[in-house]
Write a protein that holds these residues in place. Structure first.
Motif, mmCIF file in Angstrom:
data_model
loop_
_atom_site.group_PDB
_atom_site.id
_atom_site.type_symbol
_atom_site.label_atom_id
_atom_site.label_comp_id
_atom_site.label_asym_id
_atom_site.label_seq_id
_atom_site.Cartn_x
_atom_site.Cartn_y
_atom_site.Cartn_z
ATOM 1 N N ILE A 35 9.214 1.206 -18.788
ATOM 2 C CA ILE A 35 8.798 0.723 -20.102
ATOM 3 C C ILE A 35 9.589 1.433 -21.283
ATOM 4 O O ILE A 35 9.579 2.622 -21.336
ATOM 5 N N ALA A 36 10.050 0.650 -22.223
ATOM 6 C CA ALA A 36 10.912 1.409 -23.299
ATOM 7 C C ALA A 36 10.196 1.354 -24.671
ATOM 8 O O ALA A 36 10.940 1.519 -25.416
ATOM 9 N N TYR A 37 8.782 1.398 -24.608
ATOM 10 C CA TYR A 37 8.304 0.840 -25.944
ATOM 11 C C TYR A 37 6.954 1.703 -25.834
ATOM 12 O O TYR A 37 6.151 1.403 -24.635
ATOM 13 N N GLY A 38 6.257 1.656 -27.073
ATOM 14 C CA GLY A 38 4.728 2.050 -26.884
ATOM 15 C C GLY A 38 4.282 3.550 -26.563
ATOM 16 O O GLY A 38 5.127 4.116 -26.206
ATOM 17 N N ASP A 39 2.956 3.672 -26.177
ATOM 18 C CA ASP A 39 2.300 4.814 -25.619
ATOM 19 C C ASP A 39 2.855 5.164 -24.215
ATOM 20 O O ASP A 39 2.826 6.365 -23.976
ATOM 21 N N THR A 40 3.415 4.366 -23.437
ATOM 22 C CA THR A 40 3.510 4.499 -22.225
ATOM 23 C C THR A 40 5.361 4.354 -21.821
ATOM 24 O O THR A 40 5.818 4.384 -20.915
ATOM 25 N N ALA A 41 6.048 4.655 -23.052
ATOM 26 C CA ALA A 41 7.398 4.534 -22.879
ATOM 27 C C ALA A 41 7.779 5.456 -21.957
ATOM 28 O O ALA A 41 7.447 6.647 -21.815
ATOM 29 N N GLY A 42 8.804 5.349 -21.150
ATOM 30 C CA GLY A 42 9.464 6.090 -20.075
ATOM 31 C C GLY A 42 8.681 6.176 -18.560
ATOM 32 O O GLY A 42 9.154 6.745 -17.773
ATOM 33 N N ALA A 43 7.473 5.312 -18.674
ATOM 34 C CA ALA A 43 6.772 5.259 -17.314
ATOM 35 C C ALA A 43 7.306 4.393 -16.598
ATOM 36 O O ALA A 43 7.566 2.935 -17.382
ATOM 37 N N ASN A 44 6.963 4.234 -15.392
ATOM 38 C CA ASN A 44 7.257 2.991 -14.518
ATOM 39 C C ASN A 44 6.154 1.949 -14.841
ATOM 40 O O ASN A 44 5.032 2.507 -15.062
ATOM 41 N N LEU A 45 6.381 0.905 -14.773
ATOM 42 C CA LEU A 45 5.621 -0.259 -14.809
ATOM 43 C C LEU A 45 4.106 -0.044 -14.093
ATOM 44 O O LEU A 45 3.020 0.037 -14.266
ATOM 45 N N ILE A 46 4.497 -0.122 -12.727
ATOM 46 C CA ILE A 46 3.614 0.323 -11.606
ATOM 47 C C ILE A 46 3.850 1.738 -11.061
ATOM 48 O O ILE A 46 4.846 1.814 -10.557
ATOM 49 N N PRO A 47 3.310 2.830 -11.396
ATOM 50 C CA PRO A 47 3.322 4.214 -10.778
ATOM 51 C C PRO A 47 3.615 4.092 -9.501
ATOM 52 O O PRO A 47 2.852 3.235 -8.716
ATOM 53 N N ILE A 48 4.434 5.061 -8.844
ATOM 54 C CA ILE A 48 4.700 4.919 -7.310
ATOM 55 C C ILE A 48 3.272 5.101 -6.538
ATOM 56 O O ILE A 48 3.412 4.475 -5.455
ATOM 57 N N ASN A 49 2.428 5.752 -6.976
ATOM 58 C CA ASN A 49 1.231 5.930 -6.259
ATOM 59 C C ASN A 49 0.392 4.644 -6.122
ATOM 60 O O ASN A 49 -0.031 4.231 -4.988
ATOM 61 N N GLN A 50 0.277 3.922 -7.197
ATOM 62 C CA GLN A 50 -0.273 2.585 -7.322
ATOM 63 C C GLN A 50 0.719 1.987 -6.265
ATOM 64 O O GLN A 50 0.096 0.727 -5.548
ATOM 65 N N TYR A 51 2.056 1.810 -6.583
ATOM 66 C CA TYR A 51 2.973 0.917 -5.685
ATOM 67 C C TYR A 51 2.554 1.162 -4.318
ATOM 68 O O TYR A 51 2.644 0.100 -3.490
ATOM 69 N N LYS A 52 2.338 2.386 -3.834
ATOM 70 C CA LYS A 52 2.145 2.589 -2.361
ATOM 71 C C LYS A 52 0.873 2.018 -1.954
ATOM 72 O O LYS A 52 0.886 1.282 -0.740
ATOM 73 N N GLU A 53 -0.173 2.026 -2.602
ATOM 74 C CA GLU A 53 -1.678 1.481 -2.476
ATOM 75 C C GLU A 53 -1.390 0.082 -2.280
ATOM 76 O O GLU A 53 -1.859 -0.436 -1.308
ATOM 77 N N ASN A 54 -0.618 -0.399 -3.202
ATOM 78 C CA ASN A 54 -0.487 -2.080 -3.259
ATOM 79 C C ASN A 54 0.329 -2.449 -1.695
ATOM 80 O O ASN A 54 -0.190 -3.388 -1.351
ATOM 81 N N LEU A 55 1.166 -1.855 -1.497
ATOM 82 C CA LEU A 55 1.921 -2.037 -0.348
ATOM 83 C C LEU A 55 0.993 -1.817 0.854
ATOM 84 O O LEU A 55 1.029 -2.780 1.648
ATOM 85 N N LYS A 56 0.336 -1.032 0.953
ATOM 86 C CA LYS A 56 -0.572 -0.855 2.076
ATOM 87 C C LYS A 56 -1.553 -1.843 2.124
ATOM 88 O O LYS A 56 -1.750 -2.501 3.300
ATOM 89 N N ARG A 57 -2.023 -2.275 0.867
ATOM 90 C CA ARG A 57 -2.955 -3.478 1.036
ATOM 91 C C ARG A 57 -2.332 -4.671 1.471
ATOM 92 O O ARG A 57 -2.931 -5.587 1.954
ATOM 93 N N ILE A 58 -1.153 -4.849 0.968
ATOM 94 C CA ILE A 58 -0.459 -6.228 1.386
ATOM 95 C C ILE A 58 -0.226 -6.171 2.895
ATOM 96 O O ILE A 58 -0.318 -7.324 3.569
ATOM 97 N N PHE A 59 0.330 -5.209 3.385
ATOM 98 C CA PHE A 59 0.734 -4.994 4.688
ATOM 99 C C PHE A 59 -0.671 -5.023 5.642
ATOM 100 O O PHE A 59 -0.813 -5.657 6.802
ATOM 101 N N ASP A 60 -1.602 -4.651 4.984
ATOM 102 C CA ASP A 60 -2.852 -4.628 5.863
ATOM 103 C C ASP A 60 -3.569 -6.018 5.903
ATOM 104 O O ASP A 60 -3.948 -6.450 6.918
ATOM 105 N N PHE A 61 -3.429 -6.833 4.750
ATOM 106 C CA PHE A 61 -3.849 -8.144 4.613
ATOM 107 C C PHE A 61 -3.019 -8.960 5.751
ATOM 108 O O PHE A 61 -3.618 -9.860 6.426
ATOM 109 N N ILE A 62 -1.693 -8.900 5.608
ATOM 110 C CA ILE A 62 -0.981 -9.680 6.624
ATOM 111 C C ILE A 62 -1.411 -9.314 7.912
ATOM 112 O O ILE A 62 -1.551 -10.201 8.651
#
Length: 149
Positions: free
Chosen positions: A23-50
């Motif tokens: 993100i290039a603006y606001g209070d969260t400038a410099g942060a990834n849109l989805i933090p890597i820990n949340q990304y990992k959890e999202n993938l686990k949920r997707i794979f588990d669902f499948i």
């Protein structure tokens, strides 16, 4: 829900290029849109669902490279977000670890592109592909899918 309704035979899946935007603006400038820990959890949920709710086979495709300078130049006029190849590598490493842990085959598109002169097959925006690049990627994906059908 689409998976349950459509019942595909095989899923060739990737997620990450939008998650890792910086993100290039606001209070969260410099942060990834989805933090890597949340990304990992999202993938686990997707794979588990499948795995638990469908009978489909799944192949994980790694996220393809970003050419930093091109991506930055393309978004400099908007000042909305940036993408960095170092994040692609980091998110891919996390995804591959999870896919391996869950015994999901991996189609390493990142390595394929890196071995095939990315400067000539990635467009000026630093992330999308030339027609020739898309044809090359399509062939790699088709070859991988054929192993499972």
């Amino acid at each position: 829900m689409w998976l349950l309704r459509e019942d595909p035979y095989l899923i060739h899946l990737n997620a990450g290029l939008h998650d890792l935007k910086t993100i290039a603006y606001g209070d969260t400038a410099g942060a990834n849109l989805i933090p890597i820990n949340q990304y990992k959890e999202n993938l686990k949920r997707i794979f588990d669902f499948i795995h638990t709710r469908t009978k489909e086979k799944c192949i994980w495709a790694t996220t393809t490279p970003v050419i930093n300078e091109r991506a930055r130049q393309d978004h400099s006029k908007y000042l909305d977000f940036e993408r960095y190849n170092v994040d692609v590598i980091r998110y891919n490493e996390a995804a591959v670890t999870i896919a391996n842990d869950m015994q999901i085959p991996i189609n390493d598109l990142y390595s394929f592109v890196m071995k095939n002169n990315p400067d000539t097959i990635i467009c000026n925006d630093g992330v999308h592909y030339t027609d020739a690049g898309y044809q090359m990627l399509a062939q790699v994906v088709a070859t991988e899918i054929k192993k499972y059908i």
